[in-house]
Design a protein around this motif. Structure first.
Motif, short mmCIF file in Angstrom:
data_model
loop_
_atom_site.label_atom_id
_atom_site.label_comp_id
_atom_site.label_asym_id
_atom_site.label_seq_id
_atom_site.Cartn_x
_atom_site.Cartn_y
_atom_site.Cartn_z
N VAL A 10 -3.85 -8.37 82.49
CA VAL A 10 -2.95 -8.74 81.39
C VAL A 10 -3.80 -9.20 80.22
N SER A 11 -3.23 -9.18 79.05
CA SER A 11 -3.93 -9.63 77.85
C SER A 11 -4.03 -11.15 77.86
N ALA A 12 -5.22 -11.66 77.55
CA ALA A 12 -5.42 -13.11 77.48
C ALA A 12 -4.68 -13.69 76.28
N SER A 13 -4.60 -12.94 75.19
CA SER A 13 -3.94 -13.45 73.99
C SER A 13 -2.42 -13.25 74.01
N LYS A 14 -1.93 -12.32 74.83
CA LYS A 14 -0.49 -12.08 74.96
C LYS A 14 -0.12 -12.09 76.44
N PRO A 15 -0.10 -13.27 77.07
CA PRO A 15 0.13 -13.33 78.51
C PRO A 15 1.50 -12.81 78.95
N GLY A 16 2.47 -12.78 78.07
CA GLY A 16 3.80 -12.27 78.42
C GLY A 16 3.96 -10.79 78.14
N GLY A 17 2.87 -10.13 77.76
CA GLY A 17 2.92 -8.71 77.40
C GLY A 17 2.85 -7.80 78.61
N ARG A 18 2.47 -6.57 78.34
CA ARG A 18 2.41 -5.53 79.37
C ARG A 18 1.41 -5.88 80.47
N VAL A 19 1.73 -5.42 81.68
CA VAL A 19 0.87 -5.63 82.84
C VAL A 19 0.35 -4.26 83.27
N TRP A 20 -0.98 -4.12 83.40
CA TRP A 20 -1.58 -2.88 83.88
C TRP A 20 -1.86 -3.06 85.36
N ILE A 21 -1.12 -2.34 86.21
CA ILE A 21 -1.21 -2.50 87.66
C ILE A 21 -1.97 -1.32 88.26
N ASP A 22 -2.89 -1.61 89.18
CA ASP A 22 -3.63 -0.56 89.88
C ASP A 22 -2.91 -0.28 91.21
N TRP A 23 -1.98 0.67 91.18
CA TRP A 23 -1.17 0.99 92.35
C TRP A 23 -1.97 1.66 93.46
N ASP A 24 -3.20 2.07 93.20
CA ASP A 24 -4.02 2.74 94.21
C ASP A 24 -4.84 1.78 95.06
N LYS A 25 -4.82 0.49 94.75
CA LYS A 25 -5.67 -0.47 95.47
C LYS A 25 -4.86 -1.67 95.96
N PRO A 26 -4.10 -1.49 97.04
CA PRO A 26 -3.35 -2.65 97.54
C PRO A 26 -4.29 -3.76 97.99
N VAL A 27 -3.87 -4.99 97.74
CA VAL A 27 -4.64 -6.15 98.17
C VAL A 27 -4.13 -6.52 99.55
N THR A 28 -4.97 -6.35 100.55
CA THR A 28 -4.55 -6.69 101.90
C THR A 28 -4.90 -8.14 102.18
N ALA A 29 -4.08 -8.78 102.96
CA ALA A 29 -4.30 -10.18 103.29
C ALA A 29 -5.53 -10.31 104.17
N SER A 30 -6.32 -11.30 103.86
CA SER A 30 -7.50 -11.52 104.71
C SER A 30 -7.06 -12.32 105.93
N PRO A 31 -7.70 -12.08 107.05
CA PRO A 31 -7.29 -12.82 108.25
C PRO A 31 -7.54 -14.31 108.09
N SER A 32 -6.65 -15.11 108.62
CA SER A 32 -6.84 -16.56 108.53
C SER A 32 -7.97 -16.97 109.47
N PRO A 33 -8.70 -17.99 109.06
CA PRO A 33 -9.78 -18.42 109.94
C PRO A 33 -9.20 -18.99 111.24
N ALA A 34 -9.89 -18.76 112.30
CA ALA A 34 -9.44 -19.28 113.60
C ALA A 34 -9.58 -20.79 113.60
N PRO A 35 -8.58 -21.48 114.15
CA PRO A 35 -8.68 -22.94 114.18
C PRO A 35 -9.82 -23.36 115.10
N GLU A 36 -10.47 -24.42 114.72
CA GLU A 36 -11.57 -24.92 115.52
C GLU A 36 -11.00 -25.60 116.76
N PRO A 37 -11.65 -25.38 117.90
CA PRO A 37 -11.15 -26.04 119.11
C PRO A 37 -11.28 -27.55 119.01
N SER A 38 -10.28 -28.22 119.50
CA SER A 38 -10.34 -29.69 119.44
C SER A 38 -11.34 -30.20 120.48
#
Length: 133
Positions: free
Chosen positions: A101-129
């Motif tokens: 998005v534009s830094a000077s016009k934050p409410g303006g047009r959004v350029w989306i890269d539909w070819d690169k989905p952001v996949t969730a990273s795995p959560s870190p495993a909890p440390e054993p107590s």
């Protein structure tokens, strides 16, 4: 077989016209895109099929939330023409996509890269107590 003389110049003119039209659209795209773009992420909240058809691709009404670091989230929508693979990714793989998005016009047009989905990273495993001896 003799080819009429006018067909060659006509065909050449049509090719030149097509090439110049491509150049104009690229120029208009680069002129309309601001120079002060900052990275962001969109999260798709709704997607519905639109009316436009371009080859095997369809348009879709996409509602989303724009996340820009350090700014409040905002809602937006677009009607992009997407291919079936992109739609399947939105539905089955990820609702999050990188954007700019534009830094000077934050409410303006959004350029989306539909070819690169952001996949969730795995959560870190909890440390054993550890129990104290």
């Amino acid at each position: 077989m003799r080819v009429p003389r006018f067909s060659y110049p006509f065909a050449l003119g049509a090719v030149c016209l097509a090439l110049s039209a491509c150049g104009v659209s690229e120029k208009q795209e680069s002129e309309s895109k601001p120079k002060d773009l900052v990275p962001c992420t969109v999260t798709v909240t709704d997607i519905q099929e639109g009316d436009e058809i371009s080859g095997a691709n369809l348009s879709y009404f996409v509602d989303f939330v724009v996340h820009v670091p350090g700014r409040p989230d905002r809602k937006g929508s677009q009607e992009p023409v997407l291919n079936p693979i992109q739609v399947a990714q939105i539905v089955a793989v990820s609702k999050d996509y990188p954007c700019r998005v534009s830094a000077s016009k934050p409410g303006g047009r959004v350029w989306i890269d539909w070819d690169k989905p952001v996949t969730a990273s795995p959560s870190p495993a909890p440390e054993p107590s550890r129990s104290s001896p």
